[in-house]
Write a protein that holds these residues in place. Structure first.
Motif, mmCIF file in Angstrom:
data_model
loop_
_atom_site.group_PDB
_atom_site.id
_atom_site.type_symbol
_atom_site.label_atom_id
_atom_site.label_comp_id
_atom_site.label_asym_id
_atom_site.label_seq_id
_atom_site.Cartn_x
_atom_site.Cartn_y
_atom_site.Cartn_z
ATOM 1 N N GLU A 1 0.850 -1.183 0.000
ATOM 2 C CA GLU A 1 0.000 0.000 0.000
ATOM 3 C C GLU A 1 0.890 1.239 0.000
ATOM 4 O OE1 GLU A 1 -2.772 -0.018 3.194
ATOM 5 O OE2 GLU A 1 -3.735 -1.891 2.575
ATOM 6 N N ASN A 2 0.489 2.245 -0.769
ATOM 7 C CA ASN A 2 1.179 3.531 -0.810
ATOM 8 C C ASN A 2 0.144 4.630 -0.691
ATOM 9 O OD1 ASN A 2 4.217 3.601 -1.384
ATOM 10 N ND2 ASN A 2 3.532 1.978 -2.770
ATOM 11 N N HIS A 3 0.098 5.299 0.465
ATOM 12 C CA HIS A 3 -0.829 6.406 0.674
ATOM 13 C C HIS A 3 -0.021 7.668 0.950
ATOM 14 C CE1 HIS A 3 -4.086 3.354 2.184
ATOM 15 N NE2 HIS A 3 -3.771 3.194 0.909
ATOM 16 N N ILE A 4 -0.341 8.734 0.239
ATOM 17 C CA ILE A 4 0.343 10.010 0.419
ATOM 18 C C ILE A 4 -0.702 11.086 0.642
ATOM 19 C CG2 ILE A 4 1.929 11.701 -0.592
ATOM 20 C CD1 ILE A 4 3.019 9.435 -2.354
ATOM 21 N N GLY A 5 -0.525 11.876 1.713
ATOM 22 C CA GLY A 5 -1.466 12.948 2.004
ATOM 23 C C GLY A 5 -1.248 13.497 3.398
ATOM 24 N N TYR A 6 -2.269 14.211 3.914
ATOM 25 C CA TYR A 6 -2.132 14.802 5.238
ATOM 26 C C TYR A 6 -2.256 13.745 6.334
ATOM 27 C CZ TYR A 6 -2.684 19.263 2.847
ATOM 28 O OH TYR A 6 -2.514 20.337 2.024
ATOM 29 N N ASP A 7 -3.401 13.088 6.373
ATOM 30 C CA ASP A 7 -3.643 12.069 7.389
ATOM 31 C C ASP A 7 -3.823 10.735 6.678
ATOM 32 O OD1 ASP A 7 -4.453 10.374 9.344
ATOM 33 O OD2 ASP A 7 -6.080 11.629 10.102
ATOM 34 N N VAL A 8 -2.781 9.944 6.658
ATOM 35 C CA VAL A 8 -2.813 8.715 5.861
ATOM 36 C C VAL A 8 -3.211 7.496 6.681
ATOM 37 C CG1 VAL A 8 -1.162 9.509 4.151
ATOM 38 C CG2 VAL A 8 -0.337 8.443 6.246
ATOM 39 N N GLN B 1 -3.049 7.291 -3.847
ATOM 40 C CA GLN B 1 -3.030 5.873 -3.457
ATOM 41 C C GLN B 1 -2.471 5.055 -4.613
ATOM 42 O OE1 GLN B 1 -6.463 3.892 -1.525
ATOM 43 N NE2 GLN B 1 -6.463 2.519 -3.304
ATOM 44 N N PHE B 2 -1.409 4.298 -4.319
ATOM 45 C CA PHE B 2 -0.845 3.356 -5.292
ATOM 46 C C PHE B 2 -0.779 1.991 -4.608
ATOM 47 C CE2 PHE B 2 1.428 7.318 -6.791
ATOM 48 C CZ PHE B 2 0.585 7.511 -7.872
ATOM 49 N N ASP B 3 -1.907 1.348 -4.454
ATOM 50 C CA ASP B 3 -1.973 0.040 -3.834
ATOM 51 C C ASP B 3 -1.927 -1.039 -4.909
ATOM 52 O OD1 ASP B 3 -2.357 1.531 -1.611
ATOM 53 O OD2 ASP B 3 -4.359 0.792 -1.146
ATOM 54 N N LEU C 1 -0.646 -9.162 -11.891
ATOM 55 C CA LEU C 1 -0.707 -7.861 -11.234
ATOM 56 C C LEU C 1 -2.157 -7.437 -11.032
ATOM 57 C CD1 LEU C 1 0.819 -5.232 -10.313
ATOM 58 C CD2 LEU C 1 0.391 -4.380 -12.629
ATOM 59 N N GLU C 2 -2.456 -7.005 -9.797
ATOM 60 C CA GLU C 2 -3.729 -6.349 -9.493
ATOM 61 C C GLU C 2 -3.400 -5.044 -8.770
ATOM 62 O OE1 GLU C 2 -6.805 -8.775 -7.622
ATOM 63 O OE2 GLU C 2 -5.541 -10.537 -7.985
ATOM 64 N N ASN C 3 -4.136 -3.981 -9.113
ATOM 65 C CA ASN C 3 -3.869 -2.744 -8.402
ATOM 66 C C ASN C 3 -5.154 -2.007 -8.057
ATOM 67 O OD1 ASN C 3 -4.665 -1.589 -10.788
ATOM 68 N ND2 ASN C 3 -2.752 -0.507 -11.205
ATOM 69 N N ASN C 4 -5.005 -0.964 -7.226
ATOM 70 C CA ASN C 4 -6.131 -0.177 -6.740
ATOM 71 C C ASN C 4 -5.604 1.239 -6.533
ATOM 72 O OD1 ASN C 4 -8.751 0.285 -5.883
ATOM 73 N ND2 ASN C 4 -8.240 -0.107 -3.742
ATOM 74 N N SER C 5 -5.459 1.971 -7.626
ATOM 75 C CA SER C 5 -4.759 3.248 -7.596
ATOM 76 C C SER C 5 -5.705 4.406 -7.862
ATOM 77 C CB SER C 5 -3.644 3.259 -8.649
ATOM 78 O OG SER C 5 -2.743 2.199 -8.431
ATOM 79 N N GLY C 6 -5.289 5.576 -7.433
ATOM 80 C CA GLY C 6 -6.068 6.778 -7.685
ATOM 81 C C GLY C 6 -5.352 8.000 -7.177
ATOM 82 N N ILE C 7 -5.923 9.174 -7.510
ATOM 83 C CA ILE C 7 -5.311 10.438 -7.108
ATOM 84 C C ILE C 7 -6.421 11.473 -7.000
ATOM 85 C CG2 ILE C 7 -4.858 11.309 -9.441
ATOM 86 C CD1 ILE C 7 -2.078 12.170 -8.383
ATOM 87 N N GLY C 8 -6.208 12.490 -6.187
ATOM 88 C CA GLY C 8 -7.234 13.509 -6.005
ATOM 89 C C GLY C 8 -6.631 14.868 -5.718
ATOM 90 N N THR C 9 -7.484 15.817 -5.412
ATOM 91 C CA THR C 9 -7.067 17.174 -5.075
ATOM 92 C C THR C 9 -7.774 17.600 -3.799
ATOM 93 O OG1 THR C 9 -8.853 18.262 -6.296
ATOM 94 C CG2 THR C 9 -6.859 17.698 -7.537
#
Length: 439
Positions: free
Chosen positions: A80-87, A97-99, A136-144
């Motif tokens: 799991e890869n979570h980047i942000g303020y409160d992860v 999120q790059f899971d 490979l399986e993934n669950n990725s996304g990005i936001g603002t």
């Protein structure tokens, strides 16, 4: 003939947490931040388990020395890869999120044989057939800040397999008991793979990169005269389909992205020499040195630290031709000097004084040969005093590593999205004692 079975299982868990943009913040140890703080925090747990089985049959006759074996491995990795303020608590949800997870299955059969044509001349043949599969399986996304986190509409859930046969051949020639001349040719194979958590675009057709392939030639001479042993080897090798991370521009913020790609070809040649001399009954001298010339022959990429990337003009940045650049972690010169002096006592006990002096010339940590991501030439010194008891079983070793407390970068890397450079250091001066007992 003898048969040996090697069975192993490994279960691994690791949890990484760090301040992604390396700014000042109050949160510790898990950096739960509030609206007044602007840090980007990175949370990366990793889970992995692996099973493997290898079955070997060794054959020994007067002239034939051979091994025939089969190998199987099954592995599963989830990241799991979570980047942000409160992860962690999601009171202010993370923005990136790059899971993903990667399943690996592989089997191989291989054999290696040496046949003595005469007492002086031996021929060597070998080969390995490999089959590899990745899913490979993934669950990725990005936001603002406005939209919050949004999962990608497209996600990877796909497999690919590869197979390969890698042969080897060579000979050994012994003109007398103390000299051996040899030559080996071989081909090698590193399986294709995919990045866990990689994002999928509407135009992407596959997340996988194909296997790397290497061809190597090595020849040398070994000499043993009792108190003096020397080895000399020269080598040449080529690499195709090198698997590297490559940056590329995109028209929207953050104006660039990166992907794992079959990006490079390289070649390397050099020589290694080893020298061991029992100068006296007490003094042993070990000396080794190597010369390496390892450069890319075909590689184009965009430097992730190019400041033009961080803006609307980033899409106009052209790739750089890296042909002729040194490959990563490839010092041109390496030397090692290890003298030891043994002091015997009438009781049968002994004390051995030892030191090791290691030198490496400059090495780059990136294919762009950037001095900001490099380690200049350095010398590392270790020392020890080892006492061995008269019973021949017990020993006590007092040691110091990195005696001069040299600061050395073991590796460094660019985190382009946060415009930072990170790295890891070799251990500082370290000392201790080791007690041993030989049964």
């Amino acid at each position: 003939m003898s048969v040996k079975s090697l069975t192993s299982y490994r279960n691994f868990r690791a949890y990484f947490f760090h301040d992604f943009d390396m700014s000042s913040y109050l949160g510790y140890p898990l950096a739960q931040t509030n609206a007044l703080q602007t840090s980007a925090n990175h949370w990366q747990p990793v889970w992995q388990h692996q099973f493997s089985e290898e079955l070997q049959t060794s054959i020994e006759t007067d002239r034939l020395h051979a091994i025939v074996a089969a190998f199987y491995l099954k592995e599963h990795i989830r990241v799991e890869n979570h980047i942000g303020y409160d992860v962690l608590e999601d009171t202010d949800p993370y923005r990136v999120q790059f899971d993903g997870q990667l399943g690996i299955e592989t089997w191989a059969v291989f054999a290696n044989a040496t046949y003595d044509l005469t007492d002086q001349l031996s021929l060597k043949l070998g080969g390995r057939y490999s089959w590899e599969k990745r899913h490979l399986e993934n669950n990725s996304g990005i936001g603002t800040a406005a939209t919050g986190f949004v999962l990608d509409a497209l996600q990877w859930d796909t497999s690919k397999s590869w197979d390969n046969f890698s042969p080897s051949a060579g000979f050994e020639y012994r003109p007398d008991d103390g000299v051996m001349v040899y030559f080996n040719w071989s081909r090698g194979f590193k399986s294709g793979t995919a990045e866990i958590g990689s994002r999928r675009s509407a135009t992407a057709t596959t997340p996988f990169v194909n296997p790397e392939k290497v061809e190597a030639f090595e020849g040398g001479i070994k000499y043993d005269a009792g108190t003096l042993q020397t080895n000399l080897a020269v080598f040449y090798q080529t690499l195709k389909n090198g698997q590297f991370q490559r940056s590329f521009p995109i028209p929207n913020p953050p104006y660039f992205a990166s992907t794992l790609d079959n990006a490079a070809a390289s070649r390397a040649y050099g020589a290694e020499v080893e020298f061991r001399w029992q100068a006296t009954r007490a003094l042993m001298l070990d000396l080794s040195g190597a010369y390496l010339n390892s450069k890319f022959t075909d590689f184009t990429s965009i430097d992730p630290l190019d400041p033009t990337l961080f803006g609307p003009n980033g899409s106009s940045v052209a790739p750089s031709d890296l042909s002729g650049n040194y490959t990563r972690m490839s010092p041109k010169w390496t030397f090692n000097f290890n003298p030891t002096y043994r002091i015997p006592f009438d009781s049968g006990a002994s004390v051995t004084l030892g030191t090791n002096v290691a030198y490496k010339s400059k090495q780059y940590h990136t294919e762009f040969n950037d001095d900001r991501l490099a380690q200049d030439a350095y010398t590392m010194v270790d020392a020890n005093v080892r006492y061995r008891h008269s019973d021949g079983h017990a020993s006590l070793n007092l040691w110091v590593k990195n005696v001069t407390d040299k600061l050395v970068w073991a590796g460094s890397y660019a985190v382009a999205t946060s415009r930072t450079i990170g790295g890891t250091l070799m251990p500082p001066r370290t000392y201790g004692a080791t007690f041993g007992y030989e049964f």
